[in-house]
Design a protein around this motif. Sequence first.
Motif, PDB file in Angstrom:
ATOM      1  N   HIS A 167      -2.859  19.087   0.671  1.00  0.00           N
ATOM      2  CA  HIS A 167      -3.621  19.560  -0.484  1.00  0.00           C
ATOM      3  C   HIS A 167      -4.178  18.398  -1.301  1.00  0.00           C
ATOM      4  N   ALA A 168      -3.423  17.312  -1.397  1.00  0.00           N
ATOM      5  CA  ALA A 168      -3.876  16.144  -2.148  1.00  0.00           C
ATOM      6  C   ALA A 168      -3.233  14.895  -1.556  1.00  0.00           C
ATOM      7  N   VAL A 169      -3.901  13.765  -1.754  1.00  0.00           N
ATOM      8  CA  VAL A 169      -3.375  12.487  -1.298  1.00  0.00           C
ATOM      9  C   VAL A 169      -3.580  11.482  -2.424  1.00  0.00           C
ATOM     10  N   VAL A 170      -2.515  10.768  -2.786  1.00  0.00           N
ATOM     11  CA  VAL A 170      -2.573   9.724  -3.807  1.00  0.00           C
ATOM     12  C   VAL A 170      -2.386   8.402  -3.075  1.00  0.00           C
ATOM     13  N   ALA A 171      -3.250   7.411  -3.353  1.00  0.00           N
ATOM     14  CA  ALA A 171      -3.184   6.161  -2.595  1.00  0.00           C
ATOM     15  C   ALA A 171      -3.507   4.963  -3.475  1.00  0.00           C
ATOM     16  N   GLU A 172      -2.902   3.826  -3.125  1.00  0.00           N
ATOM     17  CA  GLU A 172      -3.196   2.533  -3.753  1.00  0.00           C
ATOM     18  C   GLU A 172      -3.600   1.568  -2.657  1.00  0.00           C
ATOM     19  N   GLY A 173      -4.610   0.734  -2.907  1.00  0.00           N
ATOM     20  CA  GLY A 173      -5.029  -0.266  -1.927  1.00  0.00           C
ATOM     21  C   GLY A 173      -6.535  -0.413  -1.904  1.00  0.00           C
ATOM     22  N   MET A 222       0.836  -1.165   0.000  1.00  0.00           N
ATOM     23  CA  MET A 222       0.000   0.000   0.000  1.00  0.00           C
ATOM     24  C   MET A 222       0.884   1.231   0.000  1.00  0.00           C
ATOM     25  N   VAL A 223       0.498   2.201  -0.797  1.00  0.00           N
ATOM     26  CA  VAL A 223       1.260   3.436  -0.913  1.00  0.00           C
ATOM     27  C   VAL A 223       0.310   4.611  -0.689  1.00  0.00           C
ATOM     28  N   ILE A 224       0.706   5.532   0.186  1.00  0.00           N
ATOM     29  CA  ILE A 224      -0.012   6.789   0.366  1.00  0.00           C
ATOM     30  C   ILE A 224       1.002   7.908   0.223  1.00  0.00           C
ATOM     31  N   GLU A 225       0.741   8.811  -0.714  1.00  0.00           N
ATOM     32  CA  GLU A 225       1.635   9.937  -0.954  1.00  0.00           C
ATOM     33  C   GLU A 225       0.870  11.234  -0.728  1.00  0.00           C
ATOM     34  N   ARG A 226       1.369  12.086   0.161  1.00  0.00           N
ATOM     35  CA  ARG A 226       0.768  13.383   0.403  1.00  0.00           C
ATOM     36  C   ARG A 226       1.428  14.408  -0.522  1.00  0.00           C
ATOM     37  N   VAL A 227       0.617  15.181  -1.230  1.00  0.00           N
ATOM     38  CA  VAL A 227       1.108  16.103  -2.239  1.00  0.00           C
ATOM     39  C   VAL A 227       0.758  17.529  -1.809  1.00  0.00           C
ATOM     40  N   ASN A 228       1.797  18.350  -1.647  1.00  0.00           N
ATOM     41  CA  ASN A 228       1.619  19.746  -1.266  1.00  0.00           C
ATOM     42  C   ASN A 228       2.447  20.619  -2.202  1.00  0.00           C
ATOM     43  N   PRO A 229       1.848  21.025  -3.335  1.00  0.00           N
ATOM     44  CA  PRO A 229       2.576  21.780  -4.350  1.00  0.00           C
ATOM     45  C   PRO A 229       3.157  23.087  -3.817  1.00  0.00           C
ATOM     46  N   ALA A 230       4.359  23.419  -4.274  1.00  0.00           N
ATOM     47  CA  ALA A 230       5.020  24.661  -3.876  1.00  0.00           C
ATOM     48  C   ALA A 230       4.216  25.878  -4.322  1.00  0.00           C
ATOM     49  N   GLY A 231       3.421  25.750  -5.369  1.00  0.00           N
ATOM     50  CA  GLY A 231       2.636  26.861  -5.889  1.00  0.00           C
ATOM     51  C   GLY A 231       1.382  27.165  -5.089  1.00  0.00           C
ATOM     52  N   LEU A 232       1.080  26.340  -4.082  1.00  0.00           N
ATOM     53  CA  LEU A 232      -0.072  26.580  -3.212  1.00  0.00           C
ATOM     54  C   LEU A 232       0.440  26.968  -1.832  1.00  0.00           C
ATOM     55  N   GLY A 233      -0.407  27.623  -1.063  1.00  0.00           N
ATOM     56  CA  GLY A 233      -0.034  27.995   0.298  1.00  0.00           C
ATOM     57  C   GLY A 233       0.320  26.776   1.135  1.00  0.00           C
ATOM     58  N   ARG A 234       1.255  26.964   2.075  1.00  0.00           N
ATOM     59  CA  ARG A 234       1.677  25.868   2.945  1.00  0.00           C
ATOM     60  C   ARG A 234       0.494  25.416   3.797  1.00  0.00           C
TER      61      ARG A 234
END
Length: 133
Positions: A19-25, A1-13
């Motif tokens: 800001h987004a979460v990518v997941a498999e499972g 299982m993979v969970i990746e939290r995505v917080n683009p530099a172009g958006l506020g901290r």
Amino acid sequence: MVIERVNPAGLGRPSGFSHAVVAEGRFVFLAGQTALDKENKIVGDTVVAQFEQALSNLLTALREAGGEPEQLCAVTVYIVDMDDYRANAREIGKVWRRLAGTEYPAMAGIGVARLWDVEALVEVQGYAVIPAR
């Protein structure tokens, strides 16, 4: 299982969310939880106390489904009094970190006129992704 939290530099901290979460499972869809106890009575008369019970209820359902708090991918908090919630945000954040840790899901807070249980001040709903069997 993979969970990746995505917080683009172009958006506020983000603070207390991703800001987004990518997941498999395997997906776990968690019903909205209020501050109901085992006897289906609302407990707690403050937004912080009710948030703690509602989040505890959500995490109990998640654990029973085989998941853990860090596997939450999205959480929505429905809030009856947004000003009260915001005024208590620091304490609510402490409750979150104590019960769920610091791996934050994508989150939204939505102001509502009332919830199903008229005494309820908050309701917490979520989605998690847990390892495939």
